[in-house]
Motif scaffolding. Structure first.
Motif, PDB file in Angstrom:
ATOM      1  N   ARG A 127     -18.422   8.459  -0.961  1.00  0.00           N
ATOM      2  CA  ARG A 127     -19.705   7.787  -1.396  1.00  0.00           C
ATOM      3  C   ARG A 127     -19.594   6.744  -2.597  1.00  0.00           C
ATOM      4  NH1 ARG A 127     -23.916  12.757  -1.507  1.00  0.00           N
ATOM      5  NH2 ARG A 127     -24.560  11.379  -3.311  1.00  0.00           N
ATOM      6  N   GLU A 128     -18.519   7.134  -3.300  1.00  0.00           N
ATOM      7  CA  GLU A 128     -18.488   6.183  -4.626  1.00  0.00           C
ATOM      8  C   GLU A 128     -17.228   5.285  -4.561  1.00  0.00           C
ATOM      9  OE1 GLU A 128     -19.434   8.588  -8.212  1.00  0.00           O
ATOM     10  OE2 GLU A 128     -20.631  10.003  -7.055  1.00  0.00           O
ATOM     11  N   ILE A 129     -16.265   5.778  -4.176  1.00  0.00           N
ATOM     12  CA  ILE A 129     -15.093   5.007  -4.567  1.00  0.00           C
ATOM     13  C   ILE A 129     -14.501   3.991  -3.191  1.00  0.00           C
ATOM     14  CG2 ILE A 129     -12.620   5.120  -5.239  1.00  0.00           C
ATOM     15  CD1 ILE A 129     -14.537   5.836  -7.399  1.00  0.00           C
ATOM     16  N   ARG A 130     -14.199   4.655  -2.191  1.00  0.00           N
ATOM     17  CA  ARG A 130     -13.504   3.956  -1.185  1.00  0.00           C
ATOM     18  C   ARG A 130     -14.398   2.845  -0.397  1.00  0.00           C
ATOM     19  NH1 ARG A 130     -11.015   8.733   0.153  1.00  0.00           N
ATOM     20  NH2 ARG A 130     -12.326   9.474   2.030  1.00  0.00           N
ATOM     21  N   GLY A 131     -13.646   1.834  -0.416  1.00  0.00           N
ATOM     22  CA  GLY A 131     -14.348   0.739   0.189  1.00  0.00           C
ATOM     23  C   GLY A 131     -15.494   0.203  -0.563  1.00  0.00           C
ATOM     24  N   LYS A 132     -16.037   1.060  -1.517  1.00  0.00           N
ATOM     25  CA  LYS A 132     -17.105   0.758  -2.400  1.00  0.00           C
ATOM     26  C   LYS A 132     -16.639  -0.147  -3.735  1.00  0.00           C
ATOM     27  CE  LYS A 132     -20.870   2.744  -0.134  1.00  0.00           C
ATOM     28  NZ  LYS A 132     -20.205   3.774   0.529  1.00  0.00           N
ATOM     29  N   GLU A 133     -16.135   0.900  -4.418  1.00  0.00           N
ATOM     30  CA  GLU A 133     -15.553   0.269  -5.779  1.00  0.00           C
ATOM     31  C   GLU A 133     -14.087  -0.007  -5.538  1.00  0.00           C
ATOM     32  OE1 GLU A 133     -16.432  -0.219  -8.551  1.00  0.00           O
ATOM     33  OE2 GLU A 133     -17.976   0.659  -9.064  1.00  0.00           O
ATOM     34  N   VAL A 134     -13.325   0.536  -4.593  1.00  0.00           N
ATOM     35  CA  VAL A 134     -11.610   0.371  -4.516  1.00  0.00           C
ATOM     36  C   VAL A 134     -11.531   0.387  -3.001  1.00  0.00           C
ATOM     37  CG1 VAL A 134      -9.468   0.851  -5.138  1.00  0.00           C
ATOM     38  CG2 VAL A 134     -11.514   1.768  -6.655  1.00  0.00           C
ATOM     39  N   ALA A 135     -10.896  -0.909  -2.568  1.00  0.00           N
ATOM     40  CA  ALA A 135     -10.397  -1.015  -1.276  1.00  0.00           C
ATOM     41  C   ALA A 135      -8.966  -0.896  -1.396  1.00  0.00           C
ATOM     42  CB  ALA A 135     -11.133  -2.302  -0.729  1.00  0.00           C
ATOM     43  N   MET A 136      -8.239  -0.561  -0.486  1.00  0.00           N
ATOM     44  CA  MET A 136      -6.732  -0.577  -0.287  1.00  0.00           C
ATOM     45  C   MET A 136      -6.644  -1.354   1.158  1.00  0.00           C
ATOM     46  SD  MET A 136      -4.346   2.443  -1.501  1.00  0.00           S
ATOM     47  CE  MET A 136      -2.389   2.341  -1.400  1.00  0.00           C
ATOM     48  N   VAL A 137      -5.318  -2.361   0.757  1.00  0.00           N
ATOM     49  CA  VAL A 137      -4.842  -2.971   1.884  1.00  0.00           C
ATOM     50  C   VAL A 137      -3.299  -2.567   2.060  1.00  0.00           C
ATOM     51  CG1 VAL A 137      -4.232  -5.277   2.794  1.00  0.00           C
ATOM     52  CG2 VAL A 137      -6.425  -4.879   1.584  1.00  0.00           C
ATOM     53  N   PHE A 138      -2.877  -2.395   3.213  1.00  0.00           N
ATOM     54  CA  PHE A 138      -1.590  -1.789   3.272  1.00  0.00           C
ATOM     55  C   PHE A 138      -0.614  -2.655   4.182  1.00  0.00           C
ATOM     56  CE2 PHE A 138      -4.401   1.818   3.525  1.00  0.00           C
ATOM     57  CZ  PHE A 138      -4.075   2.578   2.662  1.00  0.00           C
ATOM     58  N   GLN A 139       0.637  -2.378   4.019  1.00  0.00           N
ATOM     59  CA  GLN A 139       1.682  -3.353   4.558  1.00  0.00           C
ATOM     60  C   GLN A 139       1.541  -3.601   6.214  1.00  0.00           C
ATOM     61  OE1 GLN A 139       5.691  -1.893   4.079  1.00  0.00           O
ATOM     62  NE2 GLN A 139       6.535  -3.161   5.780  1.00  0.00           N
ATOM     63  N   ASP A 140       0.921  -2.559   6.790  1.00  0.00           N
ATOM     64  CA  ASP A 140       0.643  -2.706   8.217  1.00  0.00           C
ATOM     65  C   ASP A 140      -0.882  -2.681   8.487  1.00  0.00           C
ATOM     66  OD1 ASP A 140       0.668  -2.539  10.947  1.00  0.00           O
ATOM     67  OD2 ASP A 140       1.270  -0.406  11.332  1.00  0.00           O
ATOM     68  N   PRO A 141      -1.104  -3.978   8.914  1.00  0.00           N
ATOM     69  CA  PRO A 141      -2.806  -4.090   8.905  1.00  0.00           C
ATOM     70  C   PRO A 141      -3.090  -3.519  10.045  1.00  0.00           C
ATOM     71  CG  PRO A 141      -1.655  -6.246   9.110  1.00  0.00           C
ATOM     72  CD  PRO A 141      -0.648  -5.138   8.766  1.00  0.00           C
TER      73      PRO A 141
ATOM     74  N   GLN B  53      -4.393  -9.436  19.237  1.00  0.00           N
ATOM     75  CA  GLN B  53      -4.331 -11.020  19.911  1.00  0.00           C
ATOM     76  C   GLN B  53      -4.200 -11.722  18.330  1.00  0.00           C
ATOM     77  OE1 GLN B  53      -8.071 -10.898  21.620  1.00  0.00           O
ATOM     78  NE2 GLN B  53      -6.913 -12.152  23.624  1.00  0.00           N
ATOM     79  N   LEU B  54      -3.854 -10.894  17.378  1.00  0.00           N
ATOM     80  CA  LEU B  54      -3.807 -11.868  16.062  1.00  0.00           C
ATOM     81  C   LEU B  54      -2.174 -11.611  15.670  1.00  0.00           C
ATOM     82  CD1 LEU B  54      -6.936 -10.861  14.081  1.00  0.00           C
ATOM     83  CD2 LEU B  54      -6.546 -12.649  15.763  1.00  0.00           C
ATOM     84  N   SER B  55      -1.753 -12.661  15.042  1.00  0.00           N
ATOM     85  CA  SER B  55      -0.608 -12.322  14.163  1.00  0.00           C
ATOM     86  C   SER B  55      -0.574 -11.664  12.781  1.00  0.00           C
ATOM     87  CB  SER B  55       0.214 -13.940  13.791  1.00  0.00           C
ATOM     88  OG  SER B  55      -0.661 -14.347  12.738  1.00  0.00           O
ATOM     89  N   GLY B  56       0.479 -11.202  12.485  1.00  0.00           N
ATOM     90  CA  GLY B  56       0.461 -10.142  11.217  1.00  0.00           C
ATOM     91  C   GLY B  56      -0.294 -10.695  10.022  1.00  0.00           C
ATOM     92  N   GLY B  57      -0.023 -12.003   9.777  1.00  0.00           N
ATOM     93  CA  GLY B  57      -0.606 -12.708   8.673  1.00  0.00           C
ATOM     94  C   GLY B  57      -2.217 -12.936   8.867  1.00  0.00           C
TER      95      GLY B  57
ATOM     96  N   LYS C 168      -4.110 -10.832  10.636  1.00  0.00           N
ATOM     97  CA  LYS C 168      -4.576  -9.437  10.527  1.00  0.00           C
ATOM     98  C   LYS C 168      -4.934  -9.131   9.059  1.00  0.00           C
ATOM     99  CE  LYS C 168      -2.059  -7.772  13.963  1.00  0.00           C
ATOM    100  NZ  LYS C 168      -1.350  -6.988  14.642  1.00  0.00           N
ATOM    101  N   GLN C 169      -3.671  -9.490   8.334  1.00  0.00           N
ATOM    102  CA  GLN C 169      -3.757  -9.371   6.946  1.00  0.00           C
ATOM    103  C   GLN C 169      -4.911  -9.852   6.129  1.00  0.00           C
ATOM    104  OE1 GLN C 169      -3.266  -6.512   5.515  1.00  0.00           O
ATOM    105  NE2 GLN C 169      -0.774  -6.703   5.297  1.00  0.00           N
ATOM    106  N   ARG C 170      -5.280 -11.212   6.504  1.00  0.00           N
ATOM    107  CA  ARG C 170      -6.357 -12.036   6.153  1.00  0.00           C
ATOM    108  C   ARG C 170      -7.781 -11.440   6.519  1.00  0.00           C
ATOM    109  NH1 ARG C 170      -5.107 -18.132   6.290  1.00  0.00           N
ATOM    110  NH2 ARG C 170      -3.080 -17.532   7.696  1.00  0.00           N
ATOM    111  N   VAL C 171      -7.701 -10.956   7.819  1.00  0.00           N
ATOM    112  CA  VAL C 171      -8.865 -10.200   8.123  1.00  0.00           C
ATOM    113  C   VAL C 171      -9.510  -9.125   7.388  1.00  0.00           C
ATOM    114  CG1 VAL C 171     -10.028  -8.911  10.141  1.00  0.00           C
ATOM    115  CG2 VAL C 171      -8.793 -10.967  10.655  1.00  0.00           C
ATOM    116  N   MET C 172      -8.316  -8.337   7.097  1.00  0.00           N
ATOM    117  CA  MET C 172      -8.376  -7.170   6.194  1.00  0.00           C
ATOM    118  C   MET C 172      -9.156  -7.668   4.778  1.00  0.00           C
ATOM    119  SD  MET C 172      -7.367  -4.422   7.782  1.00  0.00           S
ATOM    120  CE  MET C 172      -7.735  -3.525   6.364  1.00  0.00           C
ATOM    121  N   ILE C 173      -8.504  -8.316   4.406  1.00  0.00           N
ATOM    122  CA  ILE C 173      -9.069  -9.002   2.933  1.00  0.00           C
ATOM    123  C   ILE C 173     -10.443  -9.624   3.014  1.00  0.00           C
ATOM    124  CG2 ILE C 173      -8.886 -10.876   1.274  1.00  0.00           C
ATOM    125  CD1 ILE C 173      -6.712  -8.860   1.099  1.00  0.00           C
TER     126      ILE C 173
END
Ligand SMILES: Nc1ncnc2c1ncn2[C@@H]1O[C@H](COP(=O)(O)OP(=O)(O)O)[C@@H](O)[C@H]1O
Ligand SMILES: Nc1ncnc2c1ncn2[C@@H]1O[C@H](COP(=O)(O)OP(=O)(O)O)[C@@H](O)[C@H]1O
Ligand code: SF4
Ligand SMILES: [Mg+2]
Ligand SMILES: [Mg+2]
Lengths: 320, 316
Positions: free
Chosen positions: A86-100, A155-159, A161-166
């Motif tokens: 409720r308070e942290i994940r995705g709200k206050e803090v997001a995490m992006v990983f090596q493998d999007p 259908q997306l390249s790794g790069g 996908k990583q930007r979609v994640m951001i």
């Protein structure tokens, strides 16, 4: 300057069949709000675990033995899973990983996933949500947004996908992003594009970033401060300039001199004897002592405390 | 010694894929002289591994010539290929997957020695293995170890020792340190350099790490979508790259100098698929200088000086 994250004396271990993995052993890490803070170290030194602790996604066999993880002053180690959700994940803090790919759902289009991320829960706002989604994708400099929205992750390249994640992460408007080796699987030209996007965010928002990597060169491009991690401890924290031009810890010095750079030669490159220790029964005292050229007797007995040797320059070495 | 010791001429390797003809190696020509340390750079998928696997005849060439020591090995039959294996060694990126987990270091190194008849009995084999281990900075006692008892760096040193066991003339090194930590990378590079002097080897390095190629090679090539776009003396190419792709690629390498901030991005977009690669110059859709001729006509690799050749209409 306010600290958004303060990790104090964090000790964390994993129970395994082979024994207890002493993964983090007295980690101290302070991150200033609005800063880009790098966390560098070799494979297995505890970088990801540190990040996962902050978002409450540790494996079940993890045991926190002591310490505090203060996020805006609140100790996350006391949070329940529900509070994290409720308070942290995705709200206050997001995490992006090596493998999007692992964080994007393969069966939904980018549009659906982006809309989900910015959902305002009101049907009549559907149109404005779509506009927000497009803005976000433009912000991370993805070309051809219209056709991109209809695509599926595969259908997306790794790069991309990583930007979609951001972009998705930005949709939730967190205060802090933990980026765990986000460009390790990408080519340098795509990595440069990705770092560009982060630099733009740095210049236009107050986002705090904890950037985890084993590539020191990447950190020099975007970070304000860097913490160097070795075998479950932070051995040095300083401004990026100091880590690079004025490293103090014997490990940091070796690390800086072992990176391949434009003027490196085989002779100028330093080697660190031995290899990274296993964390089941790690070396006593300073965990770097078996590989350290400056080690004295004491180093194998005493755990080096963190000392301030200059303005915002912290080192954990008995010889400093 | 003939200067054209290893020479690849218009080599092609195409794969049939469901989407069409994938031109992984699309007409590569290059020369390696004895004693060279040749470095090939390029982003992932540009065809580096396929190129050397084809040269090693682990893959059937689609067309082209591979001259080695005066013979065209592109057309060799199976028995001759086996003899070739003794002259050409290969080290893969990942030591974790290339070593058999059930074989001790002794068995791993004894196999090539015995198969190629380099040693005939156990005593000679053991002596030779101790020598190889020493060359790679390891001790005799490592002989009885299994891969899981070794660190990543040690495993890679065993993989290199295995490649060197048969006294090859040339060793192909496919991203030899990419799977290792920086702190052990230097050690491997120095050991490789030492072994090269000691055994008078020729190296063919492949890496996506431009700074690594800068350090280890005297000649280099830059590959893009199955083609060599620039080739020449490492010093010359690195100091002043000419091909727009080389310029963009070198520029994109993060500079470990905190005072220098992100450079202007030269390389926009991404590498297109090698199935239906762009017409003319394969780089034209990403090239800031491209004009109409670039779309139409493929630029040839042309000599710019004694030190380098470039395939770009700007330089023809
Ligand atoms: N669930 C787990 N069980 C046992 N050991 C683990 C677990 N997760 C991580 N570890 C160990 O903890 C250490 C730190 O891991 P990690 O934080 O992933 O390292 P890094 O991200 O720096 O490569 C490693 O030695 C790893 O093997
Ligand atoms: N066995 C194969 N079948 C089909 N395509 C392949 C095969 N091996 C490689 N490729 C393709 O050939 C191209 C070049 O690959 P590779 O030689 O591995 O590049 P690099 O080593 O430069 O990363 C890539 O597009 C890859 O997907
Ligand atoms: S405490 Fe001792 S062993 Fe550890 S880094 Fe300092 S000198 Fe080396
Ligand atoms: Mg990690
Ligand atoms: Mg490859």
């Amino acid at each position: 300057m306010a600290k958004i994250l303060e990790i104090r004396d964090l000790k964390l271990s994993f129970e395994t069949e082979e024994g207890t993995v002493e993964a983090l052993d007295g980690v101290y890490l302070d991150v200033e709000e609005g800063h880009f803070h790098g966390l560098i170290g070799e494979t297995g030194c505890g970088k990801s675990i540190t990040g996962l602790t902050v978002i409450g996604l540790l494996d079940n066999n993890a045991r926190i033995e002591r310490g505090e993880v203060l996020f805006r002053g609140k100790d996350l180690l006391k949070f329940t899973e529900r509070q994290f959700q409720r308070e942290i994940r995705g709200k206050e803090v997001a995490m992006v990983f090596q493998d999007p790919a692992s964080s994007l759902d393969p069966v939904f289009s980018i549009k659906d996933q982006m809309l989900e991320a910015v959902r305002l829960n009101k049907k009549e706002e559907k149109q404005s949500n779509e506009r927000i989604v497009k803005e976000l994708l433009n912000k991370v400099k993805l070309p051809d947004v219209e056709s991109l929205l209809e695509k599926y992750p595969h259908q997306l390249s790794g790069g991309m996908k990583q930007r979609v994640m951001i972009a998705m992460m930005l949709g939730r408007n967190p205060s802090m992003l933990i980026a765990d080796e986000p460009t390790t699987a990408l080519d340098v030209s795509i990595q440069a594009q990705f770092l560009r996007v982060l630099m733009d965010l740095k210049n236009t928002t107050n986002l705090t970033v904890l950037y985890i990597t084993h590539n020191l060169a990447v950190l020099t491009e975007i970070c304000d401060e860097v913490s160097v991690m070795y075998a479950g401890r932070i051995v040095e924290t300083a401004s990026i300039g100091d880590v690079f031009n004025n490293p103090s810890h014997p490990y940091t010095r070796k690390l800086v001199n072992s990176i391949l750079r434009a003027d490196s030669t085989l002779d100028s490159l330093e080697e660190i004897p031995g290899s990274v220790p296993r964390l089941i029964n790690p070396p006593p005292g300073c965990r770097f002592h078996p590989r350290c050229e400056e080690a004295v007797d004491e180093c194998s007995r005493v755990i080096p405390p963190v000392k301030e040797i200059g303005t915002n320059h912290l080192v954990a070495c008995l010889r400093r | 010694m003939s200067k054209e010791w290893l020479q690849v001429k218009d080599l092609r390797k195409h794969f049939e894929t469901p989407k069409g003809d994938l031109r992984a190696v699309a007409g590569v020509s290059l020369k390696v002289e004895k004693g060279d340390s040749f470095g090939l750079v390029g982003e992932s998928g540009c065809g580096k591994s396929t190129l050397i696997r084809t040269v090693l005849r682990l893959l059937e060439p689609t067309s082209g010539e591979i001259l080695f020591d005066g013979k065209d090995i592109a057309k060799l039959g199976k028995t001759h290929i086996r003899r070739l294996r003794k002259k050409m060694g290969l080290v893969f990126q990942s030591p974790h997957s290339s070593l058999n987990p059930r074989m001790t270091v002794y068995d791993t190194l004894a196999r090539p020695l015995l198969i190629h008849g380099i040693t005939k009995n156990k005593r000679d084999t053991t002596i030779e293995i101790v020598k190889l281990l020493k060359l790679m900075g390891l001790q005799a006692e490592h002989m009885i170890r299994y891969p899981h008892e070794l660190s990543g760096g040690q495993k890679q040193r065993i993989a290199i020792a295995r490649a060197l066991a048969v006294n090859p003339e040339i060793v192909f090194l496919d991203e030899p340190t990419s799977a290792l930590d920086v702190s052990v990378q230097t050690k491997i590079l120095k050991l490789l350099d030492f072994a090269k002097q000691e055994k008078q080897l020729t190296y063919f390095y492949i890496s996506h790490d431009i700074n690594l190629i800068r350090v280890v090679s005297n000649k280099m090539g830059v590959m893009y979508l199955g083609k060599i776009v620039e080739i020449g003396d490492t010093g010359t190419v690195m100091a002043n790259p000419l091909h727009p792709y080389s310029v963009g690629l070198f520029e994109a390498v993060p500079d470990p100098d905190p005072d220098k901030k992100l450079p202007e991005l030269i390389l926009k977009g991404e590498v297109p698929s090698p199935v239906n690669a762009p017409s003319g110059c394969v780089f034209h859709p990403r090239c800031p200088f491209a004009w109409e001729k670039c779309e139409r006509e493929e630029p040839k690799l042309l000599k710019q000086s004694d030190q380098r050749e470039v395939a770009c209409h700007k330089y023809s």
